[in-house]
Design a protein around this motif. Structure first.
Motif, PDB file in Angstrom:
ATOM      1  N   ASP A 155     -14.884 -13.438 -10.633  1.00 51.55           N
ATOM      2  CA  ASP A 155     -14.015 -14.052  -9.626  1.00 51.55           C
ATOM      3  C   ASP A 155     -14.191 -13.363  -8.280  1.00 51.55           C
ATOM      4  N   ALA A 156     -14.636 -14.098  -7.281  1.00 47.88           N
ATOM      5  CA  ALA A 156     -14.841 -13.528  -5.948  1.00 47.88           C
ATOM      6  C   ALA A 156     -13.554 -13.483  -5.146  1.00 47.88           C
ATOM      7  N   ILE A 157     -12.539 -14.261  -5.528  1.00 49.18           N
ATOM      8  CA  ILE A 157     -11.261 -14.223  -4.804  1.00 49.18           C
ATOM      9  C   ILE A 157     -10.630 -12.847  -4.952  1.00 49.18           C
ATOM     10  N   ALA A 158     -10.623 -12.320  -6.173  1.00 45.07           N
ATOM     11  CA  ALA A 158     -10.091 -10.979  -6.398  1.00 45.07           C
ATOM     12  C   ALA A 158     -11.009  -9.918  -5.823  1.00 45.07           C
ATOM     13  N   LEU A 159     -12.323 -10.119  -5.989  1.00 44.96           N
ATOM     14  CA  LEU A 159     -13.285  -9.142  -5.496  1.00 44.96           C
ATOM     15  C   LEU A 159     -13.161  -8.942  -3.996  1.00 44.96           C
ATOM     16  N   LEU A 160     -13.026 -10.016  -3.246  1.00 48.30           N
ATOM     17  CA  LEU A 160     -12.950  -9.953  -1.786  1.00 48.30           C
ATOM     18  C   LEU A 160     -11.519  -9.842  -1.265  1.00 48.30           C
ATOM     19  N   GLU A 161     -10.563  -9.750  -2.171  1.00 49.50           N
ATOM     20  CA  GLU A 161      -9.144  -9.607  -1.786  1.00 49.50           C
ATOM     21  C   GLU A 161      -8.764 -10.660  -0.740  1.00 49.50           C
ATOM     22  N   LEU A 162      -9.054 -11.911  -1.075  1.00 53.74           N
ATOM     23  CA  LEU A 162      -8.850 -12.991  -0.112  1.00 53.74           C
ATOM     24  C   LEU A 162      -7.396 -13.421   0.002  1.00 53.74           C
ATOM     25  N   VAL A 163      -6.572 -13.130  -1.011  1.00 48.37           N
ATOM     26  CA  VAL A 163      -5.165 -13.518  -0.980  1.00 48.37           C
ATOM     27  C   VAL A 163      -4.330 -12.271  -0.720  1.00 48.37           C
ATOM     28  N   ASP A 164      -3.620 -12.270   0.377  1.00 49.30           N
ATOM     29  CA  ASP A 164      -2.818 -11.102   0.753  1.00 49.30           C
ATOM     30  C   ASP A 164      -1.829 -11.530   1.826  1.00 49.30           C
ATOM     31  N   GLU A 165      -0.897 -10.638   2.143  1.00 49.15           N
ATOM     32  CA  GLU A 165       0.028 -10.828   3.255  1.00 49.15           C
ATOM     33  C   GLU A 165      -0.149  -9.673   4.222  1.00 49.15           C
ATOM     34  N   VAL A 166      -0.165  -9.985   5.521  1.00 44.50           N
ATOM     35  CA  VAL A 166      -0.379  -8.971   6.551  1.00 44.50           C
ATOM     36  C   VAL A 166       0.794  -8.994   7.521  1.00 44.50           C
ATOM     37  N   LEU A 167       1.457  -7.847   7.657  1.00 46.57           N
ATOM     38  CA  LEU A 167       2.567  -7.719   8.605  1.00 46.57           C
ATOM     39  C   LEU A 167       2.009  -7.335   9.967  1.00 46.57           C
ATOM     40  N   ASP A 168       2.349  -8.101  10.977  1.00 47.95           N
ATOM     41  CA  ASP A 168       1.920  -7.824  12.348  1.00 47.95           C
ATOM     42  C   ASP A 168       3.077  -7.153  13.071  1.00 47.95           C
ATOM     43  N   ILE A 169       2.952  -5.844  13.343  1.00 45.20           N
ATOM     44  CA  ILE A 169       4.050  -5.041  13.872  1.00 45.20           C
ATOM     45  C   ILE A 169       3.741  -4.636  15.307  1.00 45.20           C
ATOM     46  N   ALA A 170       4.655  -4.946  16.220  1.00 45.00           N
ATOM     47  CA  ALA A 170       4.537  -4.516  17.616  1.00 45.00           C
ATOM     48  C   ALA A 170       5.152  -3.119  17.726  1.00 45.00           C
ATOM     49  N   VAL A 171       4.306  -2.112  17.823  1.00 47.25           N
ATOM     50  CA  VAL A 171       4.766  -0.726  17.845  1.00 47.25           C
ATOM     51  C   VAL A 171       5.139  -0.344  19.270  1.00 47.25           C
ATOM     52  N   THR A 172       6.389   0.069  19.465  1.00 44.06           N
ATOM     53  CA  THR A 172       6.861   0.476  20.787  1.00 44.06           C
ATOM     54  C   THR A 172       6.295   1.852  21.141  1.00 44.06           C
ATOM     55  N   PRO A 173       6.234   2.206  22.436  1.00 49.21           N
ATOM     56  CA  PRO A 173       5.586   3.460  22.840  1.00 49.21           C
ATOM     57  C   PRO A 173       6.175   4.717  22.209  1.00 49.21           C
ATOM     58  N   ASP A 174       7.456   4.686  21.817  1.00 43.83           N
ATOM     59  CA  ASP A 174       8.068   5.883  21.246  1.00 43.83           C
ATOM     60  C   ASP A 174       7.807   6.007  19.745  1.00 43.83           C
ATOM     61  N   ARG A 175       7.125   5.070  19.150  1.00 39.68           N
ATOM     62  CA  ARG A 175       6.895   5.089  17.711  1.00 39.68           C
ATOM     63  C   ARG A 175       5.401   5.185  17.405  1.00 39.68           C
ATOM     64  N   GLY A 176       4.717   6.135  18.022  1.00 41.41           N
ATOM     65  CA  GLY A 176       3.286   6.265  17.806  1.00 41.41           C
ATOM     66  C   GLY A 176       2.918   6.500  16.360  1.00 41.41           C
ATOM     67  N   TYR A 177       3.810   7.148  15.592  1.00 47.25           N
ATOM     68  CA  TYR A 177       3.508   7.418  14.185  1.00 47.25           C
ATOM     69  C   TYR A 177       3.405   6.135  13.365  1.00 47.25           C
ATOM     70  N   CYS A 178       3.936   5.029  13.874  1.00 42.99           N
ATOM     71  CA  CYS A 178       3.856   3.753  13.163  1.00 42.99           C
ATOM     72  C   CYS A 178       2.535   3.028  13.403  1.00 42.99           C
ATOM     73  N   LEU A 179       1.627   3.631  14.171  1.00 44.41           N
ATOM     74  CA  LEU A 179       0.282   3.069  14.305  1.00 44.41           C
ATOM     75  C   LEU A 179      -0.599   3.577  13.166  1.00 44.41           C
TER      76      LEU A 179
END
Length: 616
Positions: A155-179
């Motif tokens: 199965d190439a779907i599992a091999l290539l990890e094609l199914v996933d969820e990605v959180l898009d986080i806007a990191v504010t300047p005071d939270r550099g550790y969250c990058l």
């Protein structure tokens, strides 16, 4: 910062039923700005399998090269017979392992696959590229060629990890550790009350004199430098699929094994790193300020004139990198490959890994001065963890040895400027007074310990701030941490009691009368930025001795072309007039009321602006 949920689960044991939306809700409640949750592989349906190219027939008579291929897909097609596929790509050969989508499958974008006749042959499926699977930029845009060890028909779907969820986080300047995954995982663990597997908590060897030589001439600009060396790398070694996929999901393009590993560790731990080709280095690696007239060609093939305030990485020949921003082209890691005549492999085999902690303000000014924002500079200018350099270098070395077949040299170079941990004294009831809520000492201490602080004392707390939180500088910063972790939504809504007064001042009444009079006469109020440059004063024709030419210069202006505060309202009004006239509004009258700034000669910059009154 793009955070794949599958990667995040490596550091926090989230419940299996938790979705990206659930994690988003928890992180938003903790004060992070999660802008979106991207569903990767939504609508994707197999069969999508690993295949092996058996034959390739070049079809003639068409405007572009077309190939008729037979591909072994095992029993995935139900017959075990080779699959016949028409393909126009050229970057694969007989014997290569490829990704094959069979009839009945659905690709991203609701693209249904079926057998169809094309170029005089019937194609039973497709040989897939990364674009067709919506995998992100892989630098080639051609057919995905897999390493030989993958099993045909798997199965190439599992091999290539094609199914996933990605959180898009806007990191504010005071939270550099969250990058970093490390920082986001810490916040996630706190939000769920779960333990954290810190990727930076690994064993590192002690510094030794046999490491690669280094010299730091500016300890204020670079207070920590770690160097490690790996030799005997296989120049043809490629990054594994799981690493390339994690980089792609995080928004980065895979390049080569050594570069991919440094980017991977940067995303994982939050510590930017740089890998140098040791064969291209001459002498010790140094850190100093640039000298007048020095120039450097950076990795983007741009030659740059250096400013004396730029922090640079050097060897005996001069600058080899803009510290904390971008490396130099001369010591770039060479791609692997083989010589066309001898067949011998060429490319980088010995690398020197550099992990350092740079002054945040210096890096921010260098990046802006050269108009060169990079993933590294974004992290350094927000404040990286000085204690993470050794762990990040060790993690990089471990991955190079594991994936590249190299050997780690025993020598470890560490240059450290002595510094004491940052401590803050705060009354235990201070967060209660700030929030208007009774938290109690136990809650305050627990929340501060969760973010990594060491807390001592009873009524008066002495808090040692963790190295990855340079933004915690005062009692109010600690109070904010307690309040956000306890939940902003739990704060009561109360209206403040206004102090007794006599209404508007005479100046405020005059201000309003003037505005009403001008508006009644047909004028429109305009608001403009209070910044100007010398050029606009020249355009106004002001004489050299005019008082309006004496301006207050900003230390950190938004624009180098407008570094001063305005001494007259005319430039803003004339600029607004010019823009409106250029857009066809020829019948207009504008007015503006606002402050102008006249220097007295004895201006001072306060360490901290007061909040109990307006600034002078």
């Amino acid at each position: 910062m793009r955070v794949p949920l599958s990667w995040l689960r490596e550091y926090v044991d989230l419940p299996a039923t938790e979705t990206g939306r659930d994690v988003q809700t928890r992180l938003v409640s903790a004060g992070l700005e999660v802008e979106a949750v991207e569903q990767l592989g939504a609508g994707l349906k197999g069969p999508l399998v690993v295949g092996k190219v058996l034959t390739i027939e070049e079809l003639e008579g068409f405007k572009k090269p077309i190939r008729f291929c037979t591909v072994d897909v095992g029993t995935a097609n139900g017959t075990g017979e080779p699959q016949e596929i028409v393909c126009g790509a050229r970057n694969f050969a007989v014997g290569d392992k490829v990704v094959v989508v069979l009839p009945g499958a659905v690709l991203p974008g609701d693209f249904a696959i079926s057998a169809r006749k094309t170029y005089g042959r019937t194609s039973h499926g497709m040989i897939c590229s990364s674009d067709e699977l919506d995998m992100g930029d892989d630098g080639t845009h051609g057919i995905i060629v897999l390493s030989p060890e993958h099993e045909v028909g798997s199965d190439a779907i599992a091999l290539l990890e094609l199914v996933d969820e990605v959180l898009d986080i806007a990191v504010t300047p005071d939270r550099g550790y969250c990058l970093s995954l490390r920082g986001i995982a810490r916040e996630t663990a706190i939000a769920y009350g779960l333990p954290l597997r810190d990727p930076a908590l690994i064993d590192v060897p002690a510094p030794s004199a046999s490491g690669y030589p280094a010299k730091v001439s500016d300890p204020m600009g670079c207070d920590r430098l770690t160097l490690r060396t790996v030799t005997g790398l296989n120049p043809e070694a490629q990054s594994p699929i799981w690493m390339r996929r994690r980089l792609q999901k995080a928004g980065m393009r895979p390049i080569s094994l050594a570069v991919d590993i440094t980017n991977y560790v940067m995303l994982e731990i939050g510590q930017p790193l740089h890998a140098y080709d040791r064969s291209r280095l001459e002498g010790p690696i140094g850190v100093r300020r640039a000298q007048p007239g020095e120039r450097i060609t950076t990795l983007d093939d741009t030659e740059r004139a250096l400013d004396p305030q730029d922090l640079v990485i050097t060897d005996d020949r001069g600058p080899i990198g803009l510290a904390g921003v971008m490396g130099g082209a001369h010591t770039e890691i060479a791609d692997g490959g083989t010589d066309g005549d001898s067949g011998e492999a060429h490319g980088t085999t010995d690398v020197v890994i550099e992990a350092a902690h740079f002054d945040a303000i210096s890096i921010a000014r260098t990046a802006r001065r050269h108009k060169l924002s990079s993933e590294a500079s974004k992290r350094f200018e927000r404040g990286s963890d000085p204690q993470a350099t050794a762990a990040a270098a060790q993690r990089t070395v471990d991955l190079l040895v594991l994936l590249g077949g190299g050997s780690a040299e025993a020598g470890v170079t560490e240059v450290i400027a002595p510094s004491a941990p940052h401590t803050i004294s705060m009354p235990a009831g201070h967060p209660d007074r700030v929030a208007g809520v009774t938290y109690g000492r136990e809650t305050v201490v627990r929340r501060l310990q969760e973010i990594g602080c060491d807390v001592y004392g009873q009524d008066e707390l002495v808090v040692t701030v963790p190295s990855w939180r340079p933004d915690l500088d005062a009692p109010n910063d600690l109070a904010e941490e307690v309040i956000r972790l306890e939940g902003y939504e739990n704060l009561p809504s109360t209206l403040p009691t206004p102090p007794a007064g006599r209404g508007l001042t005479e100046r405020q009444r005059l201000h309003r009368r003037v505005g009403r009079a001008l508006a009644g006469a047909g004028y429109v109020e305009a608001l403009s930025y209070p910044f100007i440059g010398d050029a606009v004063l020249d355009q106004l024709g002001l004489p050299a001795d005019d008082a309006r030419r004496r301006t207050v210069k900003l230390v950190n202006p938004l624009s180098d072309e407008e570094p001063a505060l305005r001494t007259t309202l005319l430039p803003g009004l004339l600029g607004a007039l010019r823009r409106n006239d250029g857009r066809g509004s020829h019948d207009l009258a504008l007015f503006e009321t606002g402050p102008v700034f006249r220097p007295t000669g004895d201006e001072t910059v306060p360490v901290r602006l007061p909040v109990d009154r307006r600034p002078t």
